[in-house]
Every structure is written in structure tokens, then in C-alpha cells.
Motif scaffolding. Structure first.
Motif, short mmCIF file in Angstrom:
data_model
loop_
_atom_site.label_atom_id
_atom_site.label_comp_id
_atom_site.label_asym_id
_atom_site.label_seq_id
_atom_site.Cartn_x
_atom_site.Cartn_y
_atom_site.Cartn_z
N ILE A 140 96.70 -10.98 60.15
CA ILE A 140 95.70 -11.95 60.60
C ILE A 140 94.82 -12.39 59.44
CG2 ILE A 140 93.63 -12.23 62.02
CD1 ILE A 140 95.03 -10.49 64.13
N ALA A 141 94.42 -11.45 58.58
CA ALA A 141 93.57 -11.79 57.43
C ALA A 141 94.31 -12.72 56.47
CB ALA A 141 93.13 -10.53 56.71
N VAL A 142 95.57 -12.44 56.19
CA VAL A 142 96.34 -13.30 55.29
C VAL A 142 96.51 -14.69 55.91
CG1 VAL A 142 98.63 -13.65 54.28
CG2 VAL A 142 97.53 -11.42 54.12
N GLY A 143 96.79 -14.74 57.20
CA GLY A 143 96.92 -16.03 57.89
C GLY A 143 95.62 -16.81 57.88
N GLU B 138 92.77 -22.11 53.06
CA GLU B 138 93.28 -22.74 51.84
C GLU B 138 93.96 -24.07 52.14
OE1 GLU B 138 97.11 -21.51 49.49
OE2 GLU B 138 95.43 -20.22 48.88
N THR B 139 94.70 -24.12 53.24
CA THR B 139 95.45 -25.33 53.59
C THR B 139 94.57 -26.42 54.19
OG1 THR B 139 97.39 -23.98 54.03
CG2 THR B 139 97.41 -26.21 54.90
N VAL B 140 93.77 -26.07 55.17
CA VAL B 140 92.97 -27.04 55.91
C VAL B 140 91.67 -27.36 55.18
CG1 VAL B 140 91.77 -27.48 58.08
CG2 VAL B 140 94.00 -26.40 58.09
N GLY B 141 91.06 -26.33 54.62
CA GLY B 141 89.79 -26.54 53.93
C GLY B 141 88.67 -26.77 54.92
N GLY B 142 87.68 -27.50 54.51
CA GLY B 142 86.57 -27.82 55.39
C GLY B 142 85.61 -26.66 55.53
N ASP B 143 84.76 -26.75 56.53
CA ASP B 143 83.76 -25.72 56.78
C ASP B 143 84.36 -24.64 57.67
OD1 ASP B 143 81.39 -24.36 56.83
OD2 ASP B 143 80.55 -25.55 58.48
N SER B 144 84.64 -23.52 57.08
CA SER B 144 85.26 -22.42 57.83
C SER B 144 84.39 -21.17 57.81
CB SER B 144 86.63 -22.12 57.25
OG SER B 144 86.49 -21.76 55.90
N SER B 145 83.09 -21.37 57.67
CA SER B 145 82.19 -20.21 57.55
C SER B 145 82.17 -19.38 58.83
CB SER B 145 80.79 -20.67 57.19
OG SER B 145 80.29 -21.54 58.18
N TYR B 146 82.31 -20.02 60.00
CA TYR B 146 82.32 -19.26 61.24
C TYR B 146 83.56 -18.38 61.34
CZ TYR B 146 78.48 -22.17 62.82
OH TYR B 146 77.28 -22.79 62.93
N THR B 147 84.67 -18.90 60.89
CA THR B 147 85.91 -18.12 60.92
C THR B 147 85.82 -16.95 59.97
OG1 THR B 147 87.12 -20.17 61.38
CG2 THR B 147 88.40 -18.29 60.67
N LEU B 148 85.32 -17.18 58.76
CA LEU B 148 85.21 -16.11 57.79
C LEU B 148 84.15 -15.09 58.18
CD1 LEU B 148 85.60 -18.14 54.48
CD2 LEU B 148 87.29 -16.70 55.62
N LEU B 149 83.19 -15.48 59.01
CA LEU B 149 82.20 -14.54 59.51
C LEU B 149 82.73 -13.78 60.71
CD1 LEU B 149 79.26 -13.48 59.47
CD2 LEU B 149 78.71 -15.35 61.03
N PHE C 252 85.84 -12.77 61.49
CA PHE C 252 86.84 -11.73 61.24
C PHE C 252 86.21 -10.39 60.89
CE2 PHE C 252 90.02 -9.49 58.69
CZ PHE C 252 91.02 -9.39 59.64
N PRO C 253 85.26 -10.32 59.95
CA PRO C 253 84.62 -9.02 59.68
C PRO C 253 83.87 -8.47 60.90
CG PRO C 253 84.16 -10.53 57.90
CD PRO C 253 84.82 -11.32 58.98
N LEU C 254 83.27 -9.34 61.70
CA LEU C 254 82.60 -8.86 62.90
C LEU C 254 83.59 -8.25 63.88
CD1 LEU C 254 79.99 -11.69 63.53
CD2 LEU C 254 79.59 -9.39 62.65
N THR C 255 84.77 -8.84 63.99
CA THR C 255 85.81 -8.28 64.84
C THR C 255 86.26 -6.92 64.32
OG1 THR C 255 86.55 -10.51 65.40
CG2 THR C 255 88.09 -8.72 65.83
N MET C 256 86.40 -6.79 63.00
CA MET C 256 86.79 -5.51 62.42
C MET C 256 85.73 -4.43 62.70
SD MET C 256 89.67 -5.79 60.71
CE MET C 256 89.55 -4.48 59.54
N ILE C 257 84.47 -4.79 62.58
CA ILE C 257 83.39 -3.84 62.85
C ILE C 257 83.44 -3.40 64.31
CG2 ILE C 257 80.88 -3.62 63.03
CD1 ILE C 257 80.74 -5.47 60.54
N TYR C 258 83.68 -4.34 65.21
CA TYR C 258 83.74 -4.01 66.63
C TYR C 258 84.94 -3.11 66.93
CZ TYR C 258 83.85 -4.57 71.67
OH TYR C 258 83.87 -4.34 73.02
N LEU C 259 86.08 -3.36 66.30
CA LEU C 259 87.25 -2.50 66.51
C LEU C 259 86.99 -1.09 66.00
CD1 LEU C 259 90.22 -4.88 65.71
CD2 LEU C 259 89.57 -3.94 67.91
N ASN C 260 86.33 -0.95 64.88
CA ASN C 260 85.96 0.38 64.38
C ASN C 260 85.01 1.09 65.34
OD1 ASN C 260 87.53 0.42 62.07
ND2 ASN C 260 85.96 -0.59 60.85
N TYR C 261 84.11 0.34 65.92
CA TYR C 261 83.20 0.91 66.92
C TYR C 261 83.97 1.41 68.14
CZ TYR C 261 79.86 0.91 70.78
OH TYR C 261 79.13 1.24 71.88
#
Length: 66
Positions: free
Chosen positions: A23-26, A32-43, A45-54
Motif C-alpha cells: 500500500i505504501a509503495v502504491g 508521483e504519477t498524479v501529483g497535485g495536493d496529496s497531503s491528506y493521503t500522506l497524512l 497512511f501514518p495515522l492508519t499505521m498508528i491505529y493498527l499498532n494500537y
């Protein structure tokens, strides 16, 4: 914990980790392909990882490898 149960647990954990890596590589390929404002997406994923660890902690899965 029996040896067979431990092997099943490690197998499932490795499959889950592999899935998160894919999922991270995708995600990075998409940004990289689409570009644009992807700050919500990049934010998100780490929140999802933190929740899974919890959730793993609540389920009693320790971080220690036996």
C-alpha cells in the motif's frame, strides 16, 4: 503458546506487514504519477499505521519476537 500457533501468528503478521508495504509503495507511485495536493493521503497512511499498532496492542500481540 504452542509452536504451531506461533508459526500461524508470524505468518499472518508477515502477510499484514507485506500488505502495508505494498500500500505504501502504491501510494508513493500514485503521488508521483498524479501529483497535485496529496497531503491528506500522506497524512492518512501514518495515522492508519498508528491505529493498527494500537489495535495490535489491545489484542495482546507483543512487539517482542520469541
Amino acid at each position: 503458546m504452542e509452536e504451531n500457533d506461533r508459526g500461524t501468528l508470524y505468518f499472518n503478521m508477515s502477510i499484514g506487514t507485506l500488505g502495508l508495504l505494498i500500500i505504501a509503495v502504491g501510494l508513493f507511485k500514485y503521488v508521483e504519477t498524479v501529483g497535485g495536493d496529496s497531503s491528506y493521503t500522506l497524512l492518512g497512511f501514518p495515522l492508519t499505521m498508528i491505529y493498527l499498532n494500537y489495535l495490535e496492542g489491545k489484542a495482546g500481540i507483543s512487539k517482542k519476537i520469541y
